[in-house]
Motif scaffolding. Structure first.
Motif, PDB file in Angstrom:
ATOM      1  N   MET A  25       0.821  -1.205   0.000  1.00 19.13           N
ATOM      2  CA  MET A  25       0.000   0.000   0.000  1.00 19.13           C
ATOM      3  C   MET A  25       0.863   1.266   0.000  1.00 19.13           C
ATOM      4  O   MET A  25       0.495   2.273  -0.612  1.00 19.13           O
ATOM      5  N   THR A  26       2.005   1.221   0.681  1.00 10.25           N
ATOM      6  CA  THR A  26       2.889   2.389   0.702  1.00 10.25           C
ATOM      7  C   THR A  26       3.359   2.703  -0.716  1.00 10.25           C
ATOM      8  O   THR A  26       3.281   3.843  -1.184  1.00 10.25           O
ATOM      9  N   TRP A  29       0.546   3.958  -3.074  1.00 14.79           N
ATOM     10  CA  TRP A  29       0.235   5.389  -2.948  1.00 14.79           C
ATOM     11  C   TRP A  29       1.384   6.260  -3.429  1.00 14.79           C
ATOM     12  O   TRP A  29       1.171   7.337  -3.968  1.00 14.79           O
ATOM     13  N   GLU A  30       2.606   5.791  -3.258  1.00 15.07           N
ATOM     14  CA  GLU A  30       3.744   6.577  -3.752  1.00 15.07           C
ATOM     15  C   GLU A  30       3.697   6.660  -5.268  1.00 15.07           C
ATOM     16  O   GLU A  30       3.846   7.726  -5.865  1.00 15.07           O
ATOM     17  N   GLY A 162      -1.280   1.507  -8.547  1.00 17.91           N
ATOM     18  CA  GLY A 162      -1.162   2.940  -8.274  1.00 17.91           C
ATOM     19  C   GLY A 162      -1.015   3.724  -9.567  1.00 17.91           C
ATOM     20  O   GLY A 162      -1.671   4.749  -9.784  1.00 17.91           O
ATOM     21  N   GLY A 193      -0.980   7.050   2.298  1.00 14.59           N
ATOM     22  CA  GLY A 193       0.040   5.996   2.267  1.00 14.59           C
ATOM     23  C   GLY A 193       0.922   6.051   3.504  1.00 14.59           C
ATOM     24  O   GLY A 193       1.232   5.025   4.116  1.00 14.59           O
ATOM     25  N   TYR A 197       1.244   3.380   6.540  1.00 16.15           N
ATOM     26  CA  TYR A 197       2.595   2.844   6.751  1.00 16.15           C
ATOM     27  C   TYR A 197       2.958   2.894   8.236  1.00 16.15           C
ATOM     28  O   TYR A 197       3.489   1.939   8.803  1.00 16.15           O
TER      29      TYR A 197
END
Ligand code: GLU
Ligand code: ASP
Length: 485
Positions: A25-26, A29-30, A162, A193, A197
């Protein structure tokens, strides 16, 4: 569960450790924020001030696009180093995410003075986040855990999810409602994100909280000195009042010198065995091929994006969509085709092509994509707009090329590298992406200087000739690899 000793039975995320969900997920979103910004960048820069744009001419916009995307990947080198020696991987990712959210928030401010600062902050943040989040993924598995490769494949799906969603969301907001809202959404995505995190921190390895090889006191002094030098250089550049084109020329010379000096230094080290030396030659060949491929591929956000806006009928079945939506195509094709390619390689078994042979396919696919769009540009020559199918065909070909070259390249680097310089060669792989992005920006600057069929034809010839040359050398290159495929 004590995260320092990974629980071998943790299969909570599609059969993978729960920590992978947090990192997935981090990075999702990045990449959401990176590709959202990238989809809007050249369109915002070239739009007239009356339409809320910055009103740059195309050579300037192309130069800035090339500078920005190239620096993003180059900063992975110091980003990885800072994490190893000073910050630890987990803190590097956290600072990176914060900077990215902040940088995009600057871009969301409707004031040109915030524009350059915002881009610089995003570059720094991405350098801290991108390489290090992947390294933490590797640390979720014990050596020899057979799930590692499929874990990375899943992670790659997060990247592309993403990259698929953001041009749709940020592109629509930016082009249809207000440019700056598009960047605000990119910033909001990264903020989400970062929050998840932090919330998922307990699932991540504790060892990644500390630097793997803490810096000595002397190195800390060097870092302080280095930072001062960079700050001084920035101030100097500020006072010199250089144009974007001059900066871009400077970066080109710098990248060329850096690449040549790196390989010269590598070969001048006397201690390689004959096998290692031969493998390093292969690394050099793959470096060149990879740079050329990314030079074509990364024009998606620049020349091809401009073509989508100026010369394509952006509608299906009467539904009209913003040009930036086409930026989603590559990621969509990746999500659909990556499993197919994985299946093909398994089916081929021992007949699976070698890495250099796959690189030939990558270059050819890149060049063919541009041959297709050269024809599309010819069809649009009379000033009309052409069907969206032209660009779809290009993105399909480029995706096939990416699937031949990108995952293969990363693992070839790890297999070809003498163990003592494994991390260094990973950085060199990012350097090739950086060089490619830079060259792509140079082509973008020519968008109005040459007739489009000619410009695209030139890029096509460039890719296809490079593919042929590499094909001629495939056999000898394979021999140099000394048993590695
Ligand atoms: N598209 C991939 C990503 O954003 C890879 C880009 C590259 O290796 O240059 O992570
Ligand atoms: N396919 C790219 C990277 O993984 C994402 C993009 O360029 O949209 O993978």
């Amino acid at each position: 569960m004590n995260p320092t000793t990974p629980d071998l039975h943790d299969r909570r995320f599609f059969g993978h450790p729960r920590g992978l969900a947090t990192l997935f997920m981090t990075e999702l979103w990045e990449r959401f924020s990176y590709y959202g910004t990238r989809a809007l960048l050249i369109l915002l820069m070239t739009a007239a001030p009356s339409a809320g744009g910055l009103g740059f001419d195309v050579p300037k916009a192309g130069a800035i696009y090339g500078l920005y995307t190239s620096m993003v990947y180059m900063m992975s080198l110091p980003g990885g180093w800072l994490a190893d020696r000073f910050l630890g991987l987990r803190r590097a990712v956290w600072w990176g995410g914060l900077l990215i959210a902040l940088g995009n928030a600057c871009l969301a401010v409707d004031d040109p003075r915030f524009f350059y600062g915002g881009l610089v902050v995003v570059v720094l943040g991405t350098g801290l986040l991108k390489p290090n989040v992947s390294t933490i993924v590797g640390q979720l598995y014990q050596p020899g855990d057979a799930r590692r490769d499929s874990g990375f494949s899943l992670f790659y799906m997060g990247i592309n999810l993403g990259a698929f969603l953001s041009p749709l969301a940020c592109g629509w907001l930016g082009q249809r409602v207000n440019w700056h809202l598009g960047f605000a959404l990119a910033s909001a995505g990264m903020t989400l994100g970062v929050i998840q995190y932090l919330a998922g921190g307990r699932h991540l390895p504790r060892t990644a909280l500390r630097p793997a090889a803490p810096a000595t006191a002397a190195e800390k002094r060097q870092l302080r000195f280095g930072l001062l030098a960079v700050a001084a250089a920035l101030v100097l550049f500020g006072t010199l009042d250089l144009t974007a084109q001059q900066l871009s020329d400077g970066l080109g010379v710098f990248l060329l010198l850096l690449s040549v000096a790196f390989f010269a230094w590598l070969f001048s080290l006397g201690h390689w065995t004959p096998v290692e030396r031969k493998r390093l030659v292969v690394v050099g060949v793959l470096f060149l091929a990879s740079s050329l491929f990314w030079c074509m591929f990364e024009q998606a956000g620049s020349t091809l994006n401009l073509f989508a806006q100026r010369s394509t009928r952006n509608s299906v079945f009467g539904f009209v969509f913003p040009a930036s939506w086409l930026q989603s195509m590559n990621a969509l094709f990746i999500i659909l085709l990556a499993p197919v390619f994985a299946w093909i390689w398994i089916k081929l078994g021992r007949r699976e092509p070698s890495s250099p042979a796959k690189f030939v396919c990558g270059l050819m696919a890149g060049g063919l994509g541009f041959a297709v769009i050269a024809l599309g540009a010819l069809a649009a020559d009379s000033g009309g707009r052409v069907s969206v199918l032209w660009l779809m065909a290009v993105y399909l070909l480029h995706t096939v090329g990416e699937l031949c070259l990108s995952p293969v390249g990363l693992s070839a680097m790890t297999k070809l590298a003498p163990a003592r310089i494994g991390g260094l060669l990973m950085g060199v792989w990012f350097l090739s992406t950086s060089v490619g992005n830079y060259m792509g920006g140079r082509f973008a600057s020519l968008y109005e200087a040459l007739p489009l069929p000619q410009l695209f034809g030139l890029v096509a010839a460039f890719g296809i000739v490079a593919g042929f040359l590499l094909a001629l050398f495939t056999r000898p290159t394979e021999r140099l690899m000394g048993g590695v495929k």
